[in-house]
Design a protein around this motif. Structure first.
Motif, PDB file in Angstrom:
ATOM      1  N   GLU A 150      21.898  19.503  -1.248  1.00 34.38           N
ATOM      2  CA  GLU A 150      20.942  19.420  -2.353  1.00 34.38           C
ATOM      3  C   GLU A 150      19.819  20.433  -2.172  1.00 34.38           C
ATOM      4  O   GLU A 150      19.307  21.010  -3.125  1.00 34.38           O
ATOM      5  N   LYS A 151      19.409  20.609  -0.888  1.00 37.48           N
ATOM      6  CA  LYS A 151      18.378  21.588  -0.543  1.00 37.48           C
ATOM      7  C   LYS A 151      18.729  22.242   0.776  1.00 37.48           C
ATOM      8  O   LYS A 151      19.317  21.609   1.661  1.00 37.48           O
ATOM      9  N   LYS A 152      18.334  23.514   0.909  1.00 38.30           N
ATOM     10  CA  LYS A 152      18.531  24.184   2.194  1.00 38.30           C
ATOM     11  C   LYS A 152      17.316  23.995   3.098  1.00 38.30           C
ATOM     12  O   LYS A 152      17.413  24.069   4.314  1.00 38.30           O
ATOM     13  N   ARG A 153      16.188  23.774   2.480  1.00 38.43           N
ATOM     14  CA  ARG A 153      14.948  23.643   3.226  1.00 38.43           C
ATOM     15  C   ARG A 153      14.031  22.656   2.498  1.00 38.43           C
ATOM     16  O   ARG A 153      13.876  22.738   1.284  1.00 38.43           O
ATOM     17  N   VAL A 154      13.446  21.727   3.258  1.00 39.28           N
ATOM     18  CA  VAL A 154      12.562  20.724   2.669  1.00 39.28           C
ATOM     19  C   VAL A 154      11.127  21.014   3.109  1.00 39.28           C
ATOM     20  O   VAL A 154      10.847  21.130   4.300  1.00 39.28           O
ATOM     21  N   ILE A 155      10.254  21.164   2.115  1.00 43.30           N
ATOM     22  CA  ILE A 155       8.829  21.366   2.404  1.00 43.30           C
ATOM     23  C   ILE A 155       8.074  20.167   1.834  1.00 43.30           C
ATOM     24  O   ILE A 155       8.131  19.887   0.634  1.00 43.30           O
ATOM     25  N   LEU A 156       7.366  19.450   2.730  1.00 47.28           N
ATOM     26  CA  LEU A 156       6.635  18.244   2.313  1.00 47.28           C
ATOM     27  C   LEU A 156       5.155  18.566   2.146  1.00 47.28           C
ATOM     28  O   LEU A 156       4.519  19.122   3.045  1.00 47.28           O
ATOM     29  N   THR A 157       4.626  18.228   0.970  1.00 43.84           N
ATOM     30  CA  THR A 157       3.193  18.407   0.697  1.00 43.84           C
ATOM     31  C   THR A 157       2.614  17.079   0.252  1.00 43.84           C
ATOM     32  O   THR A 157       3.350  16.100   0.031  1.00 43.84           O
ATOM     33  N   GLY A 158       1.302  17.049   0.082  1.00 44.04           N
ATOM     34  CA  GLY A 158       0.651  15.821  -0.357  1.00 44.04           C
ATOM     35  C   GLY A 158       1.157  15.336  -1.705  1.00 44.04           C
ATOM     36  O   GLY A 158       1.206  14.129  -1.969  1.00 44.04           O
ATOM     37  N   ASN A 159       1.581  16.272  -2.559  1.00 45.18           N
ATOM     38  CA  ASN A 159       2.039  15.887  -3.897  1.00 45.18           C
ATOM     39  C   ASN A 159       3.466  15.345  -3.905  1.00 45.18           C
ATOM     40  O   ASN A 159       3.863  14.648  -4.835  1.00 45.18           O
ATOM     41  N   THR A 160       4.266  15.722  -2.878  1.00 39.04           N
ATOM     42  CA  THR A 160       5.689  15.321  -2.870  1.00 39.04           C
ATOM     43  C   THR A 160       5.982  14.100  -2.006  1.00 39.04           C
ATOM     44  O   THR A 160       7.105  13.610  -1.994  1.00 39.04           O
ATOM     45  N   ILE A 161       4.987  13.619  -1.274  1.00 33.49           N
ATOM     46  CA  ILE A 161       5.222  12.492  -0.356  1.00 33.49           C
ATOM     47  C   ILE A 161       5.716  11.250  -1.097  1.00 33.49           C
ATOM     48  O   ILE A 161       6.623  10.549  -0.635  1.00 33.49           O
ATOM     49  N   GLU A 162       5.134  10.989  -2.261  1.00 38.47           N
ATOM     50  CA  GLU A 162       5.529   9.786  -3.002  1.00 38.47           C
ATOM     51  C   GLU A 162       7.003   9.814  -3.375  1.00 38.47           C
ATOM     52  O   GLU A 162       7.651   8.781  -3.503  1.00 38.47           O
ATOM     53  N   THR A 163       7.575  10.986  -3.540  1.00 31.71           N
ATOM     54  CA  THR A 163       8.994  11.119  -3.882  1.00 31.71           C
ATOM     55  C   THR A 163       9.874  10.552  -2.783  1.00 31.71           C
ATOM     56  O   THR A 163      10.951   9.996  -3.038  1.00 31.71           O
ATOM     57  N   TYR A 164       9.401  10.701  -1.555  1.00 32.39           N
ATOM     58  CA  TYR A 164      10.199  10.273  -0.403  1.00 32.39           C
ATOM     59  C   TYR A 164       9.830   8.866   0.094  1.00 32.39           C
ATOM     60  O   TYR A 164      10.707   8.108   0.517  1.00 32.39           O
ATOM     61  N   LEU A 165       8.573   8.518   0.064  1.00 32.71           N
ATOM     62  CA  LEU A 165       8.127   7.241   0.636  1.00 32.71           C
ATOM     63  C   LEU A 165       7.784   6.189  -0.409  1.00 32.71           C
ATOM     64  O   LEU A 165       7.460   5.056  -0.065  1.00 32.71           O
ATOM     65  N   GLY A 166       7.835   6.552  -1.680  1.00 31.46           N
ATOM     66  CA  GLY A 166       7.509   5.593  -2.722  1.00 31.46           C
ATOM     67  C   GLY A 166       6.008   5.498  -2.947  1.00 31.46           C
ATOM     68  O   GLY A 166       5.225   6.289  -2.431  1.00 31.46           O
ATOM     69  N   LYS A 167       5.620   4.498  -3.709  1.00 30.24           N
ATOM     70  CA  LYS A 167       4.212   4.308  -4.023  1.00 30.24           C
ATOM     71  C   LYS A 167       3.418   3.991  -2.748  1.00 30.24           C
ATOM     72  O   LYS A 167       3.955   3.354  -1.824  1.00 30.24           O
ATOM     73  N   PRO A 168       2.150   4.405  -2.691  1.00 29.62           N
ATOM     74  CA  PRO A 168       1.336   4.111  -1.496  1.00 29.62           C
ATOM     75  C   PRO A 168       1.282   2.609  -1.199  1.00 29.62           C
ATOM     76  O   PRO A 168       1.165   1.788  -2.106  1.00 29.62           O
ATOM     77  N   ARG A 169       1.368   2.279   0.070  1.00 33.44           N
ATOM     78  CA  ARG A 169       1.376   0.874   0.494  1.00 33.44           C
ATOM     79  C   ARG A 169      -0.042   0.337   0.664  1.00 33.44           C
ATOM     80  O   ARG A 169      -0.264  -0.859   0.616  1.00 33.44           O
ATOM     81  N   PHE A 170      -1.007   1.224   0.935  1.00 34.66           N
ATOM     82  CA  PHE A 170      -2.375   0.790   1.186  1.00 34.66           C
ATOM     83  C   PHE A 170      -3.339   1.609   0.333  1.00 34.66           C
ATOM     84  O   PHE A 170      -3.059   2.748  -0.031  1.00 34.66           O
ATOM     85  N   ARG A 171      -4.483   1.000   0.048  1.00 37.50           N
ATOM     86  CA  ARG A 171      -5.531   1.714  -0.652  1.00 37.50           C
ATOM     87  C   ARG A 171      -6.480   2.294   0.379  1.00 37.50           C
ATOM     88  O   ARG A 171      -7.026   1.570   1.214  1.00 37.50           O
ATOM     89  N   TYR A 172      -6.664   3.593   0.341  1.00 39.65           N
ATOM     90  CA  TYR A 172      -7.545   4.225   1.324  1.00 39.65           C
ATOM     91  C   TYR A 172      -8.988   3.857   1.000  1.00 39.65           C
ATOM     92  O   TYR A 172      -9.466   4.074  -0.102  1.00 39.65           O
ATOM     93  N   GLY A 173      -9.657   3.323   1.978  1.00 36.51           N
ATOM     94  CA  GLY A 173     -11.031   2.885   1.771  1.00 36.51           C
ATOM     95  C   GLY A 173     -11.021   1.519   1.126  1.00 36.51           C
ATOM     96  O   GLY A 173     -10.797   1.387  -0.064  1.00 36.51           O
ATOM     97  N   LEU A 174     -11.259   0.481   1.907  1.00 31.10           N
ATOM     98  CA  LEU A 174     -11.219  -0.879   1.382  1.00 31.10           C
ATOM     99  C   LEU A 174     -12.605  -1.390   1.008  1.00 31.10           C
ATOM    100  O   LEU A 174     -12.812  -2.570   0.806  1.00 31.10           O
ATOM    101  N   ALA A 175     -13.574  -0.497   0.995  1.00 28.33           N
ATOM    102  CA  ALA A 175     -14.921  -0.912   0.609  1.00 28.33           C
ATOM    103  C   ALA A 175     -14.923  -1.297  -0.867  1.00 28.33           C
ATOM    104  O   ALA A 175     -14.039  -0.911  -1.637  1.00 28.33           O
ATOM    105  N   GLU A 176     -15.927  -2.089  -1.253  1.00 26.98           N
ATOM    106  CA  GLU A 176     -16.026  -2.506  -2.646  1.00 26.98           C
ATOM    107  C   GLU A 176     -16.219  -1.282  -3.559  1.00 26.98           C
ATOM    108  O   GLU A 176     -16.857  -0.293  -3.179  1.00 26.98           O
ATOM    109  N   VAL A 177     -15.647  -1.360  -4.751  1.00 30.83           N
ATOM    110  CA  VAL A 177     -15.744  -0.247  -5.698  1.00 30.83           C
ATOM    111  C   VAL A 177     -17.152  -0.146  -6.274  1.00 30.83           C
ATOM    112  O   VAL A 177     -17.668   0.927  -6.558  1.00 30.83           O
ATOM    113  N   GLU A 178     -17.805  -1.306  -6.404  1.00 29.44           N
ATOM    114  CA  GLU A 178     -19.182  -1.303  -6.930  1.00 29.44           C
ATOM    115  C   GLU A 178     -19.980  -2.396  -6.229  1.00 29.44           C
ATOM    116  O   GLU A 178     -19.420  -3.272  -5.572  1.00 29.44           O
TER     117      GLU A 178
END
Length: 778
Positions: A562-590
């Motif tokens: 399918e590919k000869k070379r795989v390049i992983l960036t911040g934008n392509t991670i979700e393609t491989y690992l799915g939706k984020p499991r944790f919310r970065y920064g658990l402090a209150e929003v307001e």
């Protein structure tokens, strides 16, 4: 015939019974018995001999003596040098004791003389006597316990009663059997009883003869085998054959002589070897002895590897294997420096304490590599049996040395780096306490003579560098903890995790999955996204699993063309690992009213703790939910009491507790906590809910409080700071007394956080609470 009653002195006998017509010597030693003998020698020389029921009793009472005995004539008396008296007595007649008379010096009795009831010269008695005589002669031929002279004497006796008494006196009967014969005054019954006894004795003798023949055959076979083995040894020696038992013993002897054992161990080994040589090869103990000798030979007793005491080289190796962990590395380098100067420092006992996945076990392996020592690891998790540490005694089937000695055999040197993994997870039960057995292992003053039950000889562990690991040191017994130097590894910051992933974890996973740099590239922003949104831990174990997942998916794409070379960036991670499991920064929003963020210390590192309070009209009910432990409940009650006592200063209605129901909820109340530290957090949330003032969303806090509002110091500041940094908090309120602990916090975390040291709850409220929420005013 009327029985005659006589008053006569009594001599109790121990373990002995005298029949009428029986002549024998007695040794008398008891004071009362000697006085009784001396008394009768001055009078008619007759005394009653009765047997006592228990041999061990020195001064028998009336119920401890058999009632039927024998009146005897004392023929002579001889005083011996040791204080005892030897008397020569002859039994005369049976007598039954009717009454005891204690004169103070010795016992007198009133006894009834018992005559034989059956006439002597009946035909039936003669027939019984002939039958008994035949059986007695057969018995004497087999048993060899009765002399021929006794048989001759018995043949000449014509009186049936006396005939039975003489034979009974010469048979090896139990005391109770003889007593029952003595108590029979009916001669016919006595003869019949004697036939029964002789029949039984003949059966026993027959069995003894069979057993003796069987044993004799077995002994003859053993002797024959021994003779043949000796012949085989001689033949093997002539032929120069070293493959047999002789060769085996000779090989073992050479190994013992050439080995590095101390003199006392060598002496023990040679002694056991001599036993092994004389033992039949097919005996069970032979294999046990052989195994024991193998252990003594294979254990390292004096051999030690040479340490590489180059501090600079060691530092390079430690940095090559691990990123960060400066304290541990510094401690190892200090040890090396002192060794280089003295070369005599005893091995330290280091305890690497920290959450899972921070590299405690791999760090111990790196220490061994930096010292150029052998490395041995044993896991103590779930160990309950003391014998796991000290070994089993050789008397047990399948006995083996303990894990310490097994590890030393594996190391083949007396100075390895010995890792005792999961020391906090040992348990104890009816098989002993293994943590108590470890006290000797980990005490530098004792471990030079460590005692293993299997080896038996003292073993020197003083040159071993012991390293232990633990997740939670609070579960380690105090005496054991006292013997170790605790080095805490709190976990890694985000920056450190990114570096570890880039330099250590990703290259290792790519190699394990058959990927090269040309096949897979992972940008730093991709690693940062994995750290922030797909893991939430103090260590890097979960991070490594996520990287392994990426490598697998990349391998699949490459293999399927399918590919000869795989390049992983911040934008392509979700393609491989799915939706984020944790919310970065658990402090209150307001900013929120009645919601404060606390910090907790757990065995898996630090964690944030959200505390919520709601106030509703009611009758003053205080509810605590969220699976709170006792410590958290006490903190809530203390905060509630403080607010009631300071309601005027805090501008709170003094009757708030009578008109409102207050509900305190900790959504993550099941988070395990090490020590109290949520007091000021609960107080802040309560005051916020009661006053309507909002809690600043970027503020986290930790500290316990007294009923007067004083803020007390806490533990685990480093771990809590890292959890606050991970949760996206910006300001941390800490007790004033914990300022000294800030130097332990990593610089990258310290620079991102603002620390506010406080001594009183008023200062906490000043920095934590914002403006009043007019919309929520009640």
């Amino acid at each position: 015939m009327v029985d005659s009653i006589r008053r006569i002195p009594l001599l109790p006998l121990r373990g002995l019974l005298v029949f009428p017509a029986m002549v024998l010597h007695l040794d008398v030693g008891r004071r009362k018995s000697v006085q009784a003998i001396e008394q009768v020698m001055d009078e008619d020389k007759e005394i009653l001999l009765a047997t006592q029921k228990e041999i061990s009793i020195d001064d028998p009472k009336e119920d401890e003596i058999y009632q039927v005995g024998t009146i005897a004539h004392v023929k002579s008396l001889l005083k011996l040098p040791n204080g005892t008296v030897r008397v020569h007595v002859e039994g005369l007649k049976r007598a039954r004791i009717k009454k005891y008379i204690d004169t103070g010096e010795f016992l007198h009795v009133e006894a009834v003389v018992l005559e034989d009831e059956e006439p002597y010269a009946t035909t039936e008695a003669q027939a019984l006597m002939r039958n008994i005589l035949t059986m007695f002669e057969q018995y004497t031929k087999v048993s060899k316990k009765v002399s021929n002279e006794t048989v001759t004497i018995v043949k000449d006796i014509q009186e049936p009663g006396r005939f039975a008494d003489v034979i009974a006196a010469n048979l090896p009967l139990k005391l109770m059997q003889k007593q029952s014969m003595l108590e029979l005054t009916n001669v016919k019954q006595r003869l019949i009883k004697l036939i029964e006894i002789l029949n039984n004795e003949q059966e026993v003798l027959g069995l003894e003869k069979k057993i003796g023949q069987r044993v004799k055959k077995s002994m003859e076979k053993t002797q024959k085998e021994y003779y043949l083995r000796e012949q085989l040894k001689a033949i093997q020696k002539e032929l120069g054959d070293k493959e047999g038992r002789t060769g085996e013993v000779a090989t073992l002897r050479d190994k013992i002589s050439e080995g590095d054992m101390p003199d006392n161990v060598k002496e023990k080994a040679l002694k056991e070897l001599d036993r092994f040589e004389k033992m039949p090869a097919n005996s069970a103990e032979s294999s046990v002895l052989r195994t024991y000798l193998d252990w003594l030979i294979q254990l390292p007793w004096t051999y030690e590897t040479e340490d590489q005491l180059d501090v600079i080289r060691a530092e390079e190796i430690l940095n090559e294997d691990h990123h960060g962990l400066e304290k541990v590395k510094e401690r190892v380098l200090e040890y090396l420096a002192v060794q280089q100067l003295t070369r005599e420092l005893k091995g330290p006992i280091l305890c690497l304490a920290g959450p899972p996945g921070v590299g405690k076990t791999s760090l111990a392996r790196s220490i061994a590599r930096s010292l150029d020592r052998k490395f041995v690891r044993i896991s103590l998790g779930g160990v309950r049996d003391e014998a796991e540490i000290r070994g089993h005694r050789r008397t047990y089937v399948g006995a083996m040395p303990g894990r310490i000695i097994q590890g030393m055999k594996k190391a083949q040197s007396i100075n390895p780096v010995f890792l005792l993994d999961e020391i906090d997870k040992m348990a104890s039960d009816f098989r002993g306490d293994p943590s108590a057995a470890l006290l000797e292992v980990l005490d530098p003053e004792q471990n030079n003579t460590f005692s293993d039950h299997y080896v038996e000889e003292p073993y020197d562990l003083s040159k071993v560098m012991f390293v232990t690991t633990a997740n939670n040191i609070s579960t380690i017994p105090g005496p054991l903890l006292d013997r170790m130097e605790i080095i805490s590894i709190a976990g890694y910051t985000e920056v450190e995790k990114i570096q570890i992933a880039k330099n250590y974890l990703l290259p290792r996973q790519m190699k394990d999955h058959g990927l090269t740099k040309g096949m897979l590239q992972m940008k730093e922003d991709a690693i940062k996204k994995v750290v922030r949104y797909y893991t939430r831990e103090a260590g890097v174990r979960s991070l490594e699993r996520q990287l392994a997942t990426l490598c697998r998916k990349a391998a699949k794409k490459i293999v399927s063309k399918e590919k000869k070379r795989v390049i992983l960036t911040g934008n392509t991670i979700e393609t491989y690992l799915g939706k984020p499991r944790f919310r970065y920064g658990l402090a209150e929003v307001e900013d929120q009213v009645g919601a404060a963020t606390g910090l907790a210390y757990t065995s898996a590192g630090g964690d944030t703790l959200s505390i919520e309070v709601s106030v509703a009209p009611g009758k003053g009910k205080l509810s605590l939910t969220g699976q709170l432990g006792d410590v958290m409940k006490e903190s809530a009650e203390a905060a509630f009491s403080y607010i009631r006592s300071r309601s005027n200063e805090l501008e709170i209605d003094p009757s708030f507790h009578e008109q409102n129901d207050i509900h305190i909820h900790v959504p993550e109340g099941a988070t395990p906590k090490d020590g109290p530290s949520a007091g000021i957090t609960m107080a802040t949330a309560l005051i916020s809910a009661l006053t309507g003032r909002k809690v600043k969303k970027e503020v986290g806090m930790t500290g316990e409080m007294t009923l007067r509002g004083r803020v007390l110091p806490i533990g685990g500041l480093k771990e809590k700071s890292m959890s606050a940094h991970r949760a996206g908090l910006r300001t941390i309120i800490i007790p004033k007394d914990n300022e000294k602990d800030l130097e332990d916090v990593p610089k990258s975390v310290r620079e991102d956080l603002t620390y506010i040291p406080v001594t009183h709850l008023d200062e906490v409220l000043e920095h934590a609470l914002g403006e009043k929420d007019e919309s929520n005013e009640s």
